[in-house]
Write an enzyme that holds these catalytic residues in place. Structure first.
Site, PDB file in Angstrom:
ATOM      1  N   ARG A  44       0.816  -1.231   0.000  1.00  0.00           N
ATOM      2  CA  ARG A  44       0.000   0.000   0.000  1.00  0.00           C
ATOM      3  C   ARG A  44       0.844   1.272   0.000  1.00  0.00           C
ATOM      4  O   ARG A  44       0.436   2.289  -0.534  1.00  0.00           O
ATOM      5  CB  ARG A  44      -0.922   0.005   1.222  1.00  0.00           C
ATOM      6  CG  ARG A  44      -2.100  -0.942   1.021  1.00  0.00           C
ATOM      7  CD  ARG A  44      -3.090  -0.831   2.128  1.00  0.00           C
ATOM      8  NE  ARG A  44      -2.433  -0.938   3.433  1.00  0.00           N
ATOM      9  CZ  ARG A  44      -3.043  -0.796   4.592  1.00  0.00           C
ATOM     10  NH1 ARG A  44      -4.319  -0.503   4.619  1.00  0.00           N
ATOM     11  NH2 ARG A  44      -2.399  -0.926   5.717  1.00  0.00           N
ATOM     12  N   GLU A 215      15.264 -16.070  23.749  1.00  0.00           N
ATOM     13  CA  GLU A 215      15.793 -14.817  23.203  1.00  0.00           C
ATOM     14  C   GLU A 215      15.985 -13.814  24.316  1.00  0.00           C
ATOM     15  O   GLU A 215      15.236 -13.822  25.301  1.00  0.00           O
ATOM     16  CB  GLU A 215      14.795 -14.239  22.202  1.00  0.00           C
ATOM     17  CG  GLU A 215      14.598 -15.118  21.002  1.00  0.00           C
ATOM     18  CD  GLU A 215      13.467 -14.608  20.140  1.00  0.00           C
ATOM     19  OE1 GLU A 215      13.723 -13.749  19.289  1.00  0.00           O
ATOM     20  OE2 GLU A 215      12.326 -15.046  20.348  1.00  0.00           O
ATOM     21  N   ASP A 234       3.524 -18.253  18.353  1.00  0.00           N
ATOM     22  CA  ASP A 234       4.646 -17.616  17.658  1.00  0.00           C
ATOM     23  C   ASP A 234       5.837 -18.570  17.497  1.00  0.00           C
ATOM     24  O   ASP A 234       6.522 -18.538  16.481  1.00  0.00           O
ATOM     25  CB  ASP A 234       5.076 -16.379  18.459  1.00  0.00           C
ATOM     26  CG  ASP A 234       6.100 -15.528  17.722  1.00  0.00           C
ATOM     27  OD1 ASP A 234       5.925 -15.330  16.503  1.00  0.00           O
ATOM     28  OD2 ASP A 234       7.073 -15.075  18.361  1.00  0.00           O
ATOM     29  N   HIS A 239       8.086 -23.566  15.221  1.00  0.00           N
ATOM     30  CA  HIS A 239       9.544 -23.770  15.282  1.00  0.00           C
ATOM     31  C   HIS A 239       9.938 -24.896  16.237  1.00  0.00           C
ATOM     32  O   HIS A 239      10.710 -25.786  15.890  1.00  0.00           O
ATOM     33  CB  HIS A 239      10.248 -22.488  15.759  1.00  0.00           C
ATOM     34  CG  HIS A 239       9.990 -21.285  14.898  1.00  0.00           C
ATOM     35  ND1 HIS A 239       9.807 -21.374  13.546  1.00  0.00           N
ATOM     36  CD2 HIS A 239       9.920 -19.964  15.191  1.00  0.00           C
ATOM     37  CE1 HIS A 239       9.618 -20.153  13.051  1.00  0.00           C
ATOM     38  NE2 HIS A 239       9.675 -19.280  14.028  1.00  0.00           N
TER      39      HIS A 239
HETATM   40  C1  BG6 Z   1      10.008 -15.697  14.526  1.00  0.00           C
HETATM   41  C2  BG6 Z   1       9.162 -15.210  15.667  1.00  0.00           C
HETATM   42  O1  BG6 Z   1       9.314 -16.644  13.756  1.00  0.00           O
HETATM   43  O2  BG6 Z   1      11.209 -16.268  15.028  1.00  0.00           O
HETATM   44  C3  BG6 Z   1       9.935 -14.202  16.500  1.00  0.00           C
HETATM   45  O3  BG6 Z   1       7.982 -14.625  15.151  1.00  0.00           O
HETATM   46  C4  BG6 Z   1      11.264 -14.764  16.930  1.00  0.00           C
HETATM   47  O4  BG6 Z   1       9.173 -13.787  17.623  1.00  0.00           O
HETATM   48  C5  BG6 Z   1      12.019 -15.361  15.745  1.00  0.00           C
HETATM   49  O5  BG6 Z   1      12.012 -13.697  17.496  1.00  0.00           O
HETATM   50  C6  BG6 Z   1      13.249 -16.099  16.212  1.00  0.00           C
HETATM   51  O6  BG6 Z   1      13.974 -16.510  15.084  1.00  0.00           O
HETATM   52  P1  BG6 Z   1      15.557 -16.610  15.113  1.00  0.00           P
HETATM   53  O7  BG6 Z   1      15.925 -17.164  13.787  1.00  0.00           O
HETATM   54  O8  BG6 Z   1      16.075 -15.226  15.334  1.00  0.00           O
HETATM   55  O9  BG6 Z   1      15.891 -17.513  16.259  1.00  0.00           O
END
Ligand code: BG6
Length: 498
Positions: A44, A215, A234, A239
């Site tokens: 957009r 993290e 998330d 993951h």
């Molecule tokens: C993302 C999440 O998919 O993966 C984030 O939405 C997260 O919240 C991130 O910080 C972590 O990925 P990586 O590769 O930095 O460990």
């Protein structure tokens, strides 16, 4: 090479500048993306081609590693960029997009288009339908969809239905960037390219397994998004569970996109469903609170002061199959932890009999194998060995392999690997529809329970700590213990904030 057009919906967003453009440029830099291609941003925000090019040019300088910053090459790459201002939610605007693509494609263009959906998830359901309305879902096209794919089982099922009505499954690439990580793929090589681990890789020799992805940052500017999603959607539902699957899966007889993904789905289908009575015992959710130098979650931008969204989840999973029955998998993720680290720790069983006398603190420990996915990528095996000298005193030592030992080969970027695979029509490392559904089937009831019982425990933990004490309690109850990366690996101290 046949003309390729990469269309990025959400091209003015954060992911495009931080991940997608650097990944595409790195493919250009390594000559994986060459010749006859165009990248078309479709969003957009109002940009001309030139304005978009100069915006991306600036951002590439911010986000590319120094060794890739080749001014001339960046300029050539930027020359492949184009921009089309449109609202991807509005069907009428797709005619203009079609015209723009056809113009870029030129005569003889066969519809070799890669659509990348880097938009808010609410648009995932409408974009394919709008593409179909103008015939842009060509046979040669494919579409990458960012996670989260669905919000729960029901929405994932209905999204799958929409996509399957517009594209064939082999054209649909549901991305989970953890699978693009070199070290995640190496788990397969480690397990299946070596004969010595397989005989031990089961309930007879393994006591328990930890999967951690934590993290040391908060949610940054993503408050609006994150508060509706939370850590389970998330990180865990995609993951973490992928990492569990790579650790637990059976070796396929031959390796290809179907056989590999069949094995992943089998793991998801073997997860022992949790019933309400298990929840408090098997799941700990937490939210970071203010600490002396960091904001609490509820003080972050865009977060309601009574938010009950979890920023930490620890869980105990069981895989009910022949190989893993009785072996707990402890998984954990959290924001604002003491460090950023993703690792899998395999705890082997103790020796059946202790024949060496030992002094307090120097007794042989059970062997432990740590697969460090990031950072300090490597593998560490804990062993008990004899201290030289009189008697038989045992010391616990580590044998470690560091990826740097491979001769400084740079660790490939996950997004670059996955986009490259998609360009090459290889869906192996992307999530298949049945895997998405199986994962939601397992995690959905937990989310429903939290929704129906907002009063269910949500433990606070001061930002910068290892999460609620209850998560330690959950482990202790089963005589297990989290291996916090900062605590146990001296060579990782450098990235630990504590
Ligand atoms: C993302 C999440 O998919 O993966 C984030 O939405 C997260 O919240 C991130 O910080 C972590 O990925 P990586 O590769 O930095 O460990």
């Amino acid at each position: 090479m046949k003309k390729l057009i990469i269309v990025i919906f959400g091209a003015s967003g954060d992911l495009t500048k931080r991940k997608l453009m650097p990944a595409l440029y790195s493919l250009y830099f390594t000559k994986r993306l060459q010749g006859n291609f165009s990248i078309l941003g479709a969003s957009r925000s109002n940009y001309s081609d030139d304005a978009f090019r100069s915006y991306i040019d600036n951002e590439l300088h911010n986000f590319l590693p120094t060794k890739m910053q080749d001014k001339e090459l960046i300029e050539q790459f930027i020359g492949h960029l184009h921009y089309h201002t449109m609202d991807p939610a509005v069907e009428e605007q797709y005619k203009g997009l079609d015209e723009c693509i056809m113009k870029l494609g030129g005569s003889g263009f066969d519809g070799n288009i890669l659509f990348y959906l880097s938009t808010p998830p609410v648009l995932y359901g409408v974009i394919p339908l709008h593409l179909q309305s103008v015939g842009l879902n060509t046979k040669a096209s494919r579409i990458i969809i960012e996670k989260p794919f669905g919000y729960d089982l029901e929405s994932a099922l209905s999204l799958n239905k929409i996509y399957e009505g517009v594209f064939d499954e082999h054209q649909i690439y549901r991305i989970d960037h953890f699978l693009g990580k070199e070290t995640a793929q190496n788990l397969l090589a480690f397990r299946f390219a070596n004969g010595i681990f397989e005989p031990l890789w089961n309930r007879n020799y393994i006591d328990y397994i930890e999967v951690t992805a934590v993290e040391n940052l908060g949610i940054g500017d993503r408050g609006g998004f994150y508060d509706h999603v939370g850590a389970l959607r998330d990180m865990v539902q995609n993951h973490l569970i992928q990492l569990v699957a790579l650790t637990a899966m059976e070796p396929p007889a031959i390796f290809n996109a179907d056989t590999f993904r069949n094995e992943i789905v089998k793991v998801y289908d073997s997860l022992k469903p949790l019933v309400e009575i298990d929840f408090e015992d098997h799941i700990v959710r937490g939210q970071y609170t203010q600490s002396y130098y960091k904001k609490g979650y509820r003080e972050e931008k865009g977060i309601p002061e009574d938010s009950r969204t979890e920023t930490f989840v620890a869980m105990r999973l069981e895989i009910a199959n022949w190989r893993w029955s009785g072996v707990p998998f402890y998984i954990r993720t959290g924001k604002q932890m003491p460090t950023k680290a993703t690792e899998i720790v395999v705890h082997f069983k103790e020796t059946p009999h202790k024949m060496f006398h030992c002094k307090e603190g120097n007794c042989p420990k059970a062997n432990k194998l740590t697969l460090r996915l990031q950072p300090n990528e490597g593998i560490v095996l804990g062993l008990g060995l004899k201290i030289p000298g009189a008697g038989f005193e045992i010391k616990n030592v580590t044998m470690s392999f560091d990826y740097n030992q491979l001769g400084g080969i740079p660790m490939g970027d996950a997004y670059a690997r996955l986009i490259d695979d998609c360009i090459q029509h290889d869906p192996t490392l992307f999530t298949r529809s049945d895997a998405v559904e199986a994962s939601w089937r397992f995690f959905g009831p937990i989310l429903e329970y939290w929704k129906a019982h907002p009063e269910a425990p949500l433990y606070g933990y001061p930002a910068g700590t290892w999460g609620p004490l209850e998560s330690e309690g959950m482990m202790r109850y089963h005589h297990a213990e989290w291996s916090n990366p900062c605590k146990n690996l001296t060579d990782t101290d450098k990235y630990c904030e504590l």
